[in-house]
Design a protein around this motif. Structure first.
Motif, PDB file in Angstrom:
ATOM      1  N   LEU A 241       0.806  -1.199   0.599  1.00  0.00           N
ATOM      2  CA  LEU A 241      -0.292  -0.095  -0.458  1.00  0.00           C
ATOM      3  C   LEU A 241       1.072   1.136  -0.079  1.00  0.00           C
ATOM      4  O   LEU A 241       2.198   1.477   0.562  1.00  0.00           O
ATOM      5  CB  LEU A 241      -0.578   0.184   1.512  1.00  0.00           C
ATOM      6  CG  LEU A 241      -2.073   1.176   1.653  1.00  0.00           C
ATOM      7  CD1 LEU A 241      -2.859   0.271   0.303  1.00  0.00           C
ATOM      8  CD2 LEU A 241      -2.703   0.811   2.561  1.00  0.00           C
ATOM      9  N   ARG A 242       0.036   1.841  -0.513  1.00  0.00           N
ATOM     10  CA  ARG A 242       1.352   3.018  -0.339  1.00  0.00           C
ATOM     11  C   ARG A 242       0.218   4.851  -0.644  1.00  0.00           C
ATOM     12  O   ARG A 242      -0.736   4.911  -0.957  1.00  0.00           O
ATOM     13  CB  ARG A 242       1.826   3.702  -1.828  1.00  0.00           C
ATOM     14  CG  ARG A 242       2.279   4.478  -2.492  1.00  0.00           C
ATOM     15  CD  ARG A 242       3.123   4.872  -3.466  1.00  0.00           C
ATOM     16  NE  ARG A 242       2.492   4.230  -4.704  1.00  0.00           N
ATOM     17  CZ  ARG A 242       2.428   4.571  -6.031  1.00  0.00           C
ATOM     18  NH1 ARG A 242       3.374   3.901  -6.425  1.00  0.00           N
ATOM     19  NH2 ARG A 242       0.746   4.210  -6.608  1.00  0.00           N
ATOM     20  N   MET A 243       1.141   5.573   0.489  1.00  0.00           N
ATOM     21  CA  MET A 243      -0.094   6.824   0.561  1.00  0.00           C
ATOM     22  C   MET A 243       0.320   7.253  -0.320  1.00  0.00           C
ATOM     23  O   MET A 243       1.393   7.951  -0.190  1.00  0.00           O
ATOM     24  CB  MET A 243       0.035   6.641   2.290  1.00  0.00           C
ATOM     25  CG  MET A 243      -0.906   8.215   2.503  1.00  0.00           C
ATOM     26  SD  MET A 243      -0.448   8.546   4.402  1.00  0.00           S
ATOM     27  CE  MET A 243       1.001   9.504   3.812  1.00  0.00           C
TER      28      MET A 243
ATOM     29  N   ALA B 299      -4.079   0.481  -8.691  1.00  0.00           N
ATOM     30  CA  ALA B 299      -5.430   0.796  -7.414  1.00  0.00           C
ATOM     31  C   ALA B 299      -5.119   1.747  -6.878  1.00  0.00           C
ATOM     32  O   ALA B 299      -4.964   1.131  -5.843  1.00  0.00           O
ATOM     33  CB  ALA B 299      -6.343  -0.414  -8.349  1.00  0.00           C
ATOM     34  N   THR B 300      -6.660   2.254  -7.102  1.00  0.00           N
ATOM     35  CA  THR B 300      -7.077   2.889  -5.855  1.00  0.00           C
ATOM     36  C   THR B 300      -7.504   1.862  -4.948  1.00  0.00           C
ATOM     37  O   THR B 300      -8.370   1.721  -4.435  1.00  0.00           O
ATOM     38  CB  THR B 300      -7.530   4.250  -5.992  1.00  0.00           C
ATOM     39  OG1 THR B 300      -6.848   5.158  -6.615  1.00  0.00           O
ATOM     40  CG2 THR B 300      -7.493   4.859  -4.230  1.00  0.00           C
ATOM     41  N   VAL B 301      -6.850   2.003  -3.731  1.00  0.00           N
ATOM     42  CA  VAL B 301      -7.438   1.192  -2.470  1.00  0.00           C
ATOM     43  C   VAL B 301      -8.401   2.345  -1.535  1.00  0.00           C
ATOM     44  O   VAL B 301      -9.764   1.379  -1.208  1.00  0.00           O
ATOM     45  CB  VAL B 301      -6.404   0.731  -1.989  1.00  0.00           C
ATOM     46  CG1 VAL B 301      -7.042  -0.174  -0.135  1.00  0.00           C
ATOM     47  CG2 VAL B 301      -5.518  -0.463  -2.296  1.00  0.00           C
ATOM     48  N   ALA B 302      -8.018   2.999  -1.178  1.00  0.00           N
ATOM     49  CA  ALA B 302      -9.072   4.146  -0.457  1.00  0.00           C
ATOM     50  C   ALA B 302      -8.276   5.571  -0.426  1.00  0.00           C
ATOM     51  O   ALA B 302      -7.390   5.648  -1.536  1.00  0.00           O
ATOM     52  CB  ALA B 302      -8.805   4.079   1.412  1.00  0.00           C
ATOM     53  N   SER B 303      -9.620   6.584  -0.437  1.00  0.00           N
ATOM     54  CA  SER B 303      -9.621   7.963  -1.065  1.00  0.00           C
ATOM     55  C   SER B 303     -10.446   8.676   0.162  1.00  0.00           C
ATOM     56  O   SER B 303     -11.113   8.012   0.322  1.00  0.00           O
ATOM     57  CB  SER B 303      -9.338   8.161  -2.164  1.00  0.00           C
ATOM     58  OG  SER B 303     -11.058   8.045  -2.387  1.00  0.00           O
TER      59      SER B 303
END
Length: 375
Positions: free
Chosen positions: A169-171, A225-229
């Motif tokens: 995961l990358r922020m 892919a975006t996991v969360a925003s």
């Protein structure tokens, strides 16, 4: 600390500042009129919680991650530039522009990991504040002061990145937001003797803002892919230590000259006052010299003594020379109005015989004078 707590403290500080202004030391001489000030130094931004909103927290939860986290910063820089006005009683008001910058050095706990690798980016802020400050008095070579301020500051997270240590995961945060800001100020001013009006300053500032709302994304670094925003709402507090300057452009107003007082044996003294660091005559000064000439003629005076004085701002040598220039200016005006040069005795007393005793480097209008004694 919740935002309400600093606001309550700011309100209490404002009340205390008002009481100090009302009860401040009346004898000290303070900045009068416009001034400019600036400072540059070191800024510490404490670690801040990410405080993710519901959208980001739910997205991470559905992906099987926790939503806690914090971001840490290295020590950075801070700078301010101000335009102000002094009221002559210690109270000053000013408009300030400011800038602060700190590099990111850690991102920990986000998405439930113990740490995130490869942190990068920086936190910057810039804004405008209105400040009220109070000089507390003259204590030898130093003038301590305190102040409070309120305004608007933009917080910018530029290129803030963090990668989970397992690489899953990358922020990413690249956003800015402006909010109400508040600050407290405590400092020391050191007047520069050879440059009247100039002071070197050393001060501490605490600056906080209401939580900005910054857009954050959590991506899979392999697929993109975006996991969360959602939004992160960090706490923004700054502790700054700065060295700087303050230069007063205005001069204190010259008090109205007291009515000439009669001296026994038909002698009479006339007082001519001068602006700070000046030796030229005002219109009121010329009127007083005219009265001295008329009195000398009516009393058929045979001797006029002209003694120059200065206040204690500046060096002893400079004030001695300034008092002589003032005495010679008055003598020249007496001669121009018909008094013979041989009937005038000129002396220069510098800062040695003040009407109002003061500490060193204090500007006192009543000490900037020439005494005309008509015998």
């Amino acid at each position: 600390m919740p935002p309400a707590a600093p606001l309550r403290r700011l309100t209490l500080a404002a009340a205390a500042l008002g009481l100090f202004a009302a009860a401040g030391p009346a004898a000290a001489q303070f900045a009068t009129g416009p001034y400019i000030a600036g400072g540059f130094g070191w800024n510490l931004a404490p670690d801040t919680d990410l405080n993710l909103d519901q959208a980001a927290a739910l997205g991470l939860g559905r992906a099987g991650y926790g939503s806690g986290g914090s971001v840490g910063f290295t020590p950075g820089v801070a700078g301010v530039l101000s335009l102000g006005w002094g009221f002559g009683n210690g109270l000053r008001l000013e408009l300030e522009g400011n800038y602060r910058s700190n590099e990111v050095d850690s991102v920990s706990g986000a998405a439930g990991w113990a740490s995130m690798g490869g942190p990068s980016g920086r936190q910057e802020s810039w804004g405008v504040m209105g400040n009220a400050l109070l000089d507390l008095g003259v204590f030898g070579p130093v003038v301590p002061y305190v102040g409070i301020g309120a305004g608007y500051v933009v917080t910018d997270w530029a290129g803030v990145r963090g990668l989970g240590q397992n690489g899953a995961l990358r922020m990413r945060v690249d956003d800015s937001d402006g909010r109400f800001a508040y600050q407290g100020i405590a400092g020391l001013a050191f007047p520069v003797g050879f440059a009247p009006g100039l002071s070197v300053t050393a001060e501490y500032r605490f600056l906080g803002t209401l939580q900005p709302r910054l857009q954050a994304r959590f991506d899979n670094p392999l697929t993109g892919a975006t996991v969360a925003s959602g939004a992160a709402e960090p706490d923004v507090y700054n502790h700054s230590l700065m060295l700087g300057f303050r230069y007063t452009l205005g001069r204190g107003a010259t008090p109205p000259a007291p009515a000439p007082a009669a001296v026994p044996q038909a002698s009479r003294t006339f007082l001519v006052f001068f602006d700070w660091n000046r030796a030229d005559l005002t219109e009121r000064a010329r009127q007083i010299i005219t009265e001295a000439v008329q009195h000398a003629r009516s009393q058929r005076s045979t001797r006029i003594e002209v003694a120059g004085h200065a206040d204690r701002s500046g060096t002893v040598q400079y004030n001695q020379a300034l008092s002589r220039r003032r005495a010679e200016t008055v003598a020249a005006e007496l001669i121009r109005r018909g008094i013979a040069r041989e009937d005038i005795a000129i002396t220069a007393l510098g800062e040695t015989q003040p009407l109002v005793p003061t500490a060193d480097d204090v500007r006192e209008p009543q000490n900037r004078r020439v005494e005309i004694l008509v015998r």
